[in-house]
Design a protein around this motif. Sequence first.
Motif, PDB file in Angstrom:
ATOM      1  N   LYS A  77     -11.906  48.942   0.218  1.00 12.13           N
ATOM      2  CA  LYS A  77     -10.788  49.256   1.114  1.00 12.13           C
ATOM      3  C   LYS A  77     -10.879  48.450   2.413  1.00 12.13           C
ATOM      4  CE  LYS A  77     -10.046  53.928  -0.568  1.00 12.13           C
ATOM      5  NZ  LYS A  77      -9.143  53.514  -1.585  1.00 12.13           N
ATOM      6  N   ILE A  78     -12.096  48.191   2.859  1.00 13.22           N
ATOM      7  CA  ILE A  78     -12.259  47.382   4.068  1.00 13.22           C
ATOM      8  C   ILE A  78     -11.740  45.972   3.816  1.00 13.22           C
ATOM      9  CG2 ILE A  78     -13.980  46.338   5.579  1.00 13.22           C
ATOM     10  CD1 ILE A  78     -15.620  48.905   5.252  1.00 13.22           C
TER      11      ILE A  78
ATOM     12  N   GLN B  70      -9.483  45.099   1.593  1.00 15.57           N
ATOM     13  CA  GLN B  70      -8.020  45.175   1.482  1.00 15.57           C
ATOM     14  C   GLN B  70      -7.378  45.138   2.861  1.00 15.57           C
ATOM     15  OE1 GLN B  70      -6.876  48.722  -0.536  1.00 15.57           O
ATOM     16  NE2 GLN B  70      -8.282  48.375  -2.228  1.00 15.57           N
ATOM     17  N   ASN B  71      -7.909  45.957   3.738  1.00 15.31           N
ATOM     18  CA  ASN B  71      -7.349  46.021   5.093  1.00 15.31           C
ATOM     19  C   ASN B  71      -7.538  44.701   5.838  1.00 15.31           C
ATOM     20  OD1 ASN B  71      -6.578  48.650   4.662  1.00 15.31           O
ATOM     21  ND2 ASN B  71      -8.438  49.501   5.573  1.00 15.31           N
TER      22      ASN B  71
ATOM     23  N   ALA C 159      -4.961  42.262   4.541  1.00 14.19           N
ATOM     24  CA  ALA C 159      -3.628  42.662   4.996  1.00 14.19           C
ATOM     25  C   ALA C 159      -3.434  42.321   6.470  1.00 14.19           C
ATOM     26  CB  ALA C 159      -3.414  44.147   4.747  1.00 14.19           C
ATOM     27  N   ILE C 160      -4.455  42.544   7.286  1.00 18.71           N
ATOM     28  CA  ILE C 160      -4.370  42.198   8.713  1.00 18.71           C
ATOM     29  C   ILE C 160      -4.249  40.690   8.889  1.00 18.71           C
ATOM     30  CG2 ILE C 160      -5.707  42.156  10.860  1.00 18.71           C
ATOM     31  CD1 ILE C 160      -6.764  44.956  10.033  1.00 18.71           C
TER      32      ILE C 160
ATOM     33  N   THR D 193      -0.742  39.643   8.036  1.00 18.60           N
ATOM     34  CA  THR D 193       0.175  39.960   9.130  1.00 18.60           C
ATOM     35  C   THR D 193       0.018  38.959  10.271  1.00 18.60           C
ATOM     36  OG1 THR D 193       0.021  42.283   8.517  1.00 18.60           O
ATOM     37  CG2 THR D 193       0.905  41.775  10.693  1.00 18.60           C
TER      38      THR D 193
ATOM     39  N   TYR E 136      -1.708  38.305   1.555  1.00 20.23           N
ATOM     40  CA  TYR E 136      -1.124  39.518   0.985  1.00 20.23           C
ATOM     41  C   TYR E 136      -1.401  39.625  -0.520  1.00 20.23           C
ATOM     42  CZ  TYR E 136       1.372  40.607   5.281  1.00 20.23           C
ATOM     43  OH  TYR E 136       1.682  40.944   6.572  1.00 20.23           O
TER      44      TYR E 136
ATOM     45  N   ALA F 157      -4.945  40.871  -0.893  1.00 21.25           N
ATOM     46  CA  ALA F 157      -4.994  42.300  -0.545  1.00 21.25           C
ATOM     47  C   ALA F 157      -4.431  43.147  -1.678  1.00 21.25           C
ATOM     48  CB  ALA F 157      -4.234  42.557   0.749  1.00 21.25           C
TER      49      ALA F 157
ATOM     50  N   ARG G 190      -6.385  45.843  -4.055  1.00 20.75           N
ATOM     51  CA  ARG G 190      -5.873  47.202  -4.193  1.00 20.75           C
ATOM     52  C   ARG G 190      -5.791  47.584  -5.677  1.00 20.75           C
ATOM     53  NH1 ARG G 190      -1.935  47.199  -0.483  1.00 20.75           N
ATOM     54  NH2 ARG G 190      -3.455  48.021   0.949  1.00 20.75           N
TER      55      ARG G 190
ATOM     56  N   ASP H 248     -17.708  50.989   1.120  1.00 18.33           N
ATOM     57  CA  ASP H 248     -16.702  52.030   1.253  1.00 18.33           C
ATOM     58  C   ASP H 248     -17.293  53.385   1.620  1.00 18.33           C
ATOM     59  OD1 ASP H 248     -14.570  50.367   0.661  1.00 18.33           O
ATOM     60  OD2 ASP H 248     -14.854  50.625  -1.489  1.00 18.33           O
TER      61      ASP H 248
END
Length: 133
Positions: A2-3, A5-6, A9-10, A13, A45, A48, A52, A64
């Motif tokens: 999850k880290i 993925q984030n 995603a960051i 962005t 993206y 990410a 996911r 995690d």
Amino acid sequence: MKINQNLFAILGTFFLVAAVIYAIWTRGTEMVGITGLFGLAAMQYMVAYYLRLLDKEYKPGVDDKEDGEIAEYAGTYARFAPWSWWPLGLGAACAIVFLGVAIDWWIFIIGIGLGLFFVTGWVFEFSKGQHKH
């Protein structure tokens, strides 16, 4: 997972915002940079999203866990051959391929042939001699 993925995603962005700012700054006249930045955002993206999808199939990793320790990462990840000369030959073959792109097609073909030879040797190095399994 999850880290990661984030993180991607960051980064996606960030590159998306940077692409919009760059497009405004250059008034849309510099298409290579704008396209490159939008492409970077799309790739971040995609990674990410892929992570996911993987997260649904696999158990959570050490990173995690809230109480995860660095020592839990210890262990053997793969088998490496420090005596291997195949990667050096493959690197030389890649250099010949790029030289062929710059100079002429026949050098490119020689580089591809050498690359196939060295990749095959590297893949099968544990299948012969004293290291055979």
